[in-house]
Design a protein around this motif. Sequence first.
Motif, PDB file in Angstrom:
ATOM      1  N   LYS A 306       0.918  -1.222   0.061  1.00 46.66           N
ATOM      2  CA  LYS A 306       0.082   0.100  -0.099  1.00 46.66           C
ATOM      3  C   LYS A 306       0.859   1.402   0.143  1.00 46.66           C
ATOM      4  O   LYS A 306       0.568   2.158  -0.593  1.00 46.66           O
ATOM      5  N   VAL A 307       2.139   1.126   0.705  1.00 50.11           N
ATOM      6  CA  VAL A 307       2.936   2.386   0.769  1.00 50.11           C
ATOM      7  C   VAL A 307       3.441   2.721  -0.672  1.00 50.11           C
ATOM      8  O   VAL A 307       3.482   3.878  -1.013  1.00 50.11           O
ATOM      9  N   ASN A 308       3.980   1.685  -1.230  1.00 49.32           N
ATOM     10  CA  ASN A 308       4.317   1.862  -2.611  1.00 49.32           C
ATOM     11  C   ASN A 308       3.378   2.386  -3.594  1.00 49.32           C
ATOM     12  O   ASN A 308       3.566   3.230  -4.675  1.00 49.32           O
ATOM     13  N   ALA A 309       2.128   1.478  -3.462  1.00 53.46           N
ATOM     14  CA  ALA A 309       1.173   1.960  -4.385  1.00 53.46           C
ATOM     15  C   ALA A 309       0.864   3.578  -4.170  1.00 53.46           C
ATOM     16  O   ALA A 309       0.645   4.418  -5.027  1.00 53.46           O
ATOM     17  N   GLU A 310       0.771   4.110  -3.012  1.00 55.28           N
ATOM     18  CA  GLU A 310       0.460   5.290  -2.757  1.00 55.28           C
ATOM     19  C   GLU A 310       1.650   6.256  -3.281  1.00 55.28           C
ATOM     20  O   GLU A 310       1.413   7.398  -3.779  1.00 55.28           O
ATOM     21  N   ALA A 311       2.839   5.901  -3.143  1.00 56.48           N
ATOM     22  CA  ALA A 311       4.065   6.703  -3.495  1.00 56.48           C
ATOM     23  C   ALA A 311       4.403   6.674  -4.982  1.00 56.48           C
ATOM     24  O   ALA A 311       4.279   7.660  -5.751  1.00 56.48           O
ATOM     25  N   ILE A 312       3.824   5.506  -5.765  1.00 54.11           N
ATOM     26  CA  ILE A 312       3.811   5.680  -7.348  1.00 54.11           C
ATOM     27  C   ILE A 312       2.570   6.440  -7.813  1.00 54.11           C
ATOM     28  O   ILE A 312       2.709   7.212  -8.540  1.00 54.11           O
ATOM     29  N   SER A 313       1.525   6.649  -6.906  1.00 55.53           N
ATOM     30  CA  SER A 313       0.133   7.461  -7.500  1.00 55.53           C
ATOM     31  C   SER A 313       0.725   8.868  -7.388  1.00 55.53           C
ATOM     32  O   SER A 313      -0.067   9.652  -8.333  1.00 55.53           O
ATOM     33  N   LYS A 314       1.789   9.151  -6.719  1.00 54.09           N
ATOM     34  CA  LYS A 314       2.097  10.629  -6.928  1.00 54.09           C
ATOM     35  C   LYS A 314       3.060  11.116  -7.815  1.00 54.09           C
ATOM     36  O   LYS A 314       3.475  12.343  -8.114  1.00 54.09           O
ATOM     37  N   PHE A 315       3.687   9.998  -8.600  1.00 53.83           N
ATOM     38  CA  PHE A 315       4.364  10.393  -9.755  1.00 53.83           C
ATOM     39  C   PHE A 315       3.778  11.338 -10.818  1.00 53.83           C
ATOM     40  O   PHE A 315       2.567  11.104 -10.912  1.00 53.83           O
ATOM     41  N   SER A 316       4.648  12.252 -11.277  1.00 50.65           N
ATOM     42  CA  SER A 316       3.993  13.211 -12.247  1.00 50.65           C
ATOM     43  C   SER A 316       3.447  12.640 -13.595  1.00 50.65           C
ATOM     44  O   SER A 316       2.435  13.000 -14.221  1.00 50.65           O
ATOM     45  N   ASN A 317       4.131  11.498 -13.982  1.00 52.15           N
ATOM     46  CA  ASN A 317       3.584  10.957 -15.035  1.00 52.15           C
ATOM     47  C   ASN A 317       2.606   9.525 -15.070  1.00 52.15           C
ATOM     48  O   ASN A 317       2.129   8.992 -15.935  1.00 52.15           O
ATOM     49  N   VAL A 318       2.095   9.547 -13.698  1.00 56.00           N
ATOM     50  CA  VAL A 318       1.187   8.316 -13.483  1.00 56.00           C
ATOM     51  C   VAL A 318      -0.127   8.821 -13.601  1.00 56.00           C
ATOM     52  O   VAL A 318      -0.463   9.750 -12.829  1.00 56.00           O
ATOM     53  N   SER A 319      -1.191   8.046 -14.222  1.00 57.95           N
ATOM     54  CA  SER A 319      -2.531   8.507 -14.221  1.00 57.95           C
ATOM     55  C   SER A 319      -3.437   7.704 -13.219  1.00 57.95           C
ATOM     56  O   SER A 319      -4.619   8.023 -13.155  1.00 57.95           O
ATOM     57  N   GLU A 320      -3.013   6.177 -13.237  1.00 56.81           N
ATOM     58  CA  GLU A 320      -3.794   5.432 -12.235  1.00 56.81           C
ATOM     59  C   GLU A 320      -3.248   4.379 -11.549  1.00 56.81           C
ATOM     60  O   GLU A 320      -2.321   3.892 -12.141  1.00 56.81           O
ATOM     61  N   VAL A 321      -3.602   4.274 -10.216  1.00 56.06           N
ATOM     62  CA  VAL A 321      -3.163   3.252  -9.718  1.00 56.06           C
ATOM     63  C   VAL A 321      -4.170   2.320  -8.894  1.00 56.06           C
ATOM     64  O   VAL A 321      -4.924   2.728  -8.022  1.00 56.06           O
ATOM     65  N   SER A 322      -4.522   1.032  -9.452  1.00 54.31           N
ATOM     66  CA  SER A 322      -5.650   0.434  -9.221  1.00 54.31           C
ATOM     67  C   SER A 322      -5.369  -0.991  -8.859  1.00 54.31           C
ATOM     68  O   SER A 322      -4.670  -1.690  -9.658  1.00 54.31           O
ATOM     69  N   PRO A 323      -5.809  -1.619  -7.602  1.00 56.69           N
ATOM     70  CA  PRO A 323      -5.626  -3.021  -7.294  1.00 56.69           C
ATOM     71  C   PRO A 323      -6.543  -3.792  -8.267  1.00 56.69           C
ATOM     72  O   PRO A 323      -7.468  -3.621  -8.803  1.00 56.69           O
ATOM     73  N   VAL A 324      -6.025  -5.115  -8.643  1.00 56.72           N
ATOM     74  CA  VAL A 324      -6.729  -6.071  -9.460  1.00 56.72           C
ATOM     75  C   VAL A 324      -7.132  -7.170  -8.752  1.00 56.72           C
ATOM     76  O   VAL A 324      -6.274  -7.844  -8.077  1.00 56.72           O
ATOM     77  N   TYR A 325      -8.502  -7.377  -8.768  1.00 61.59           N
ATOM     78  CA  TYR A 325      -8.943  -8.492  -7.911  1.00 61.59           C
ATOM     79  C   TYR A 325     -10.082  -9.272  -8.842  1.00 61.59           C
ATOM     80  O   TYR A 325     -10.673  -8.685  -9.727  1.00 61.59           O
ATOM     81  N   ALA A 326     -10.245 -10.573  -8.627  1.00 59.41           N
ATOM     82  CA  ALA A 326     -11.111 -11.565  -9.347  1.00 59.41           C
ATOM     83  C   ALA A 326     -12.506 -11.115  -8.861  1.00 59.41           C
ATOM     84  O   ALA A 326     -12.791 -10.734  -7.665  1.00 59.41           O
ATOM     85  N   ARG A 327     -13.566 -11.208  -9.590  1.00 58.02           N
ATOM     86  CA  ARG A 327     -15.052 -10.965  -9.217  1.00 58.02           C
ATOM     87  C   ARG A 327     -15.436 -12.154  -8.510  1.00 58.02           C
ATOM     88  O   ARG A 327     -15.220 -13.376  -8.434  1.00 58.02           O
ATOM     89  N   ALA A 328     -16.200 -11.704  -7.531  1.00 60.55           N
ATOM     90  CA  ALA A 328     -17.027 -12.662  -6.588  1.00 60.55           C
ATOM     91  C   ALA A 328     -17.844 -13.674  -7.283  1.00 60.55           C
ATOM     92  O   ALA A 328     -18.619 -13.175  -8.380  1.00 60.55           O
ATOM     93  N   GLY A 329     -17.840 -14.916  -7.002  1.00 60.11           N
ATOM     94  CA  GLY A 329     -18.655 -15.855  -7.910  1.00 60.11           C
ATOM     95  C   GLY A 329     -17.904 -16.337  -8.970  1.00 60.11           C
ATOM     96  O   GLY A 329     -18.521 -17.179  -9.870  1.00 60.11           O
ATOM     97  N   GLU A 330     -16.780 -15.768  -9.241  1.00 59.82           N
ATOM     98  CA  GLU A 330     -16.209 -16.259 -10.688  1.00 59.82           C
ATOM     99  C   GLU A 330     -15.185 -17.490 -10.453  1.00 59.82           C
ATOM    100  O   GLU A 330     -14.401 -17.322  -9.800  1.00 59.82           O
ATOM    101  N   TYR A 331     -15.664 -18.661 -11.077  1.00 55.61           N
ATOM    102  CA  TYR A 331     -15.089 -19.674 -10.517  1.00 55.61           C
ATOM    103  C   TYR A 331     -13.887 -19.948 -11.234  1.00 55.61           C
ATOM    104  O   TYR A 331     -13.469 -19.867 -12.385  1.00 55.61           O
ATOM    105  N   ALA A 332     -12.717 -20.394 -10.408  1.00 53.12           N
ATOM    106  CA  ALA A 332     -11.468 -20.519 -10.774  1.00 53.12           C
ATOM    107  C   ALA A 332     -11.069 -21.967 -10.551  1.00 53.12           C
ATOM    108  O   ALA A 332     -10.858 -22.563  -9.455  1.00 53.12           O
ATOM    109  N   PRO A 333     -10.704 -22.761 -11.725  1.00 50.64           N
ATOM    110  CA  PRO A 333     -10.731 -24.072 -11.580  1.00 50.64           C
ATOM    111  C   PRO A 333      -9.325 -24.732 -10.874  1.00 50.64           C
ATOM    112  O   PRO A 333      -9.271 -25.979 -10.446  1.00 50.64           O
ATOM    113  N   HIS A 334      -8.324 -23.664 -10.632  1.00 47.77           N
ATOM    114  CA  HIS A 334      -7.364 -24.228 -10.273  1.00 47.77           C
ATOM    115  C   HIS A 334      -7.389 -23.988  -8.643  1.00 47.77           C
ATOM    116  O   HIS A 334      -6.042 -24.055  -7.913  1.00 47.77           O
ATOM    117  N   ILE A 335      -8.239 -23.170  -8.051  1.00 52.45           N
ATOM    118  CA  ILE A 335      -8.361 -22.982  -6.664  1.00 52.45           C
ATOM    119  C   ILE A 335      -9.162 -23.921  -6.008  1.00 52.45           C
ATOM    120  O   ILE A 335     -10.128 -24.880  -6.234  1.00 52.45           O
TER     121      ILE A 335
END
Length: 462
Positions: A306-335
């Motif tokens: 979270k600390v690094n994500a916040e630091a990168i979000s303040k870079f002048s050339n960065v427009s987006e910093v978003s976490p990536v999560y799988a959707r609820a109910g989306e079945y993953a056969p390897h899980i």
Amino acid sequence: MTDFFTKKYLRFAIAAVIYLLIVIWIGNYWLLLGLGIIYDMYITEKVNWTFWKKRHGKNSAFVEWMDALIFAVIAVTLINIFLFQNYRIPTPSMEKSLLVGDHLAVSKLAYGPRLPNTPIAFPFTQHTMPLTKGRSWSNLIIWPYKRLAGGGQVKNNDPIVFNFPAGDTVAVEEQTTSYYEIVRRRALELKSRDSYGSSETKPAKYYLQMARKDVRSNYTIIYRPVDRRDNYVKRCIGIPGDTVTIKAGILYVNGKIVPDNGTQQTTYVVGTKGTTINPKAFERLGISRYDQSMISGSAYLLPLTKVNAEAISKFSNVSEVSPVYARAGEYAPHIFPYSRTFGWNEDNYGPIWMPVKGTTVDLDTSNICLYERIIDVYENNDLRIEGNSIYINNVLADKYTFKMSYYWMMGDNRHNSADSRYWGFVPEDHVVGKPKFIWLSLDKEAEGLKRIRWNRMFMKAR
């Protein structure tokens, strides 16, 4: 002369007391017969137990070196079994808590040392001979699981070194991937092949059976006892009796949020305004080169705290910093437990309960997938499922009482960790020990003396 005999008997008394305490600790009183050997070594001297060297007189330099080597091998082996063992972090699953290249001193006394299942083995090898690449242990003697008294119990959030539970069966040609994962992968390939040009496919059990035959005909398959399975290090999230749940990447134990420990990482999409980020900026944040992945000319996919994500979000050339999560109910056969009934994925999981030794659960075809491996493999029963009927040791069963307790392990690098979400519970007999401190840390991306991370030397493992 009297002084000589006094010293002999004093040395014998000290050795005998130490040996007696060890026998009491181990709890196998047949070992008391060893007192006779100790008496002969110190007092009667009828047998030369160090037969490779002369008892009296000068030995050659070669014999002296061999004697020192034998003593060192025996001493280090006993230390590894009962006190401490070295473990090197090979993968980034625990970053940024424990880094690739960290060498850990793992305490066996923290939870009590295990007696080895396979006591006859080539020294200092886990399962493979260094040159011949053959098996490094013998099945001539197999001891049952026994853990000696230790300094405490496994607690929530402890970093733990343990034997890989799914490492009992191994495809020699592809050892970095679980045999069971190879089989599931092949079953999905066979099912996909059948689905081409046809809307009907056969039951999942059919493809798993075909996949097992296919894998066994194309790979060399071997079995490894518990103590000869690969060592892993993860954080203990759930102890026996706990219920673990993950919702949108947020971890809960017994309904309470598990706080971020500050070094926990999640995958983020980092979008820029059409330019790349200076590699020196990544270096200052401790983001390794192998973690830097570009998904387009202006976007990165990065595991970040979270600390690094916040630091990168303040870079002048960065427009987006978003976490990536799988959707609820989306079945993953390897899980785990690999069932559409549950529909779980790595970011939306559970609730799942940690079995406790002596506790009885109800069984049916809807939940047997959770406990199938425990019953059949970890606790050595003959499990058979026929239609809606479950047979354990050829007896129709609708309940099961656990013989061991179980744990839930996860890596701090949430999206880059093969952990309990992928292969399930960790049995108590797989627990090796607790990392205490980092005695050496090497950065493979650096050169010369810069490879040594001096700031991590003798840091507490946490």
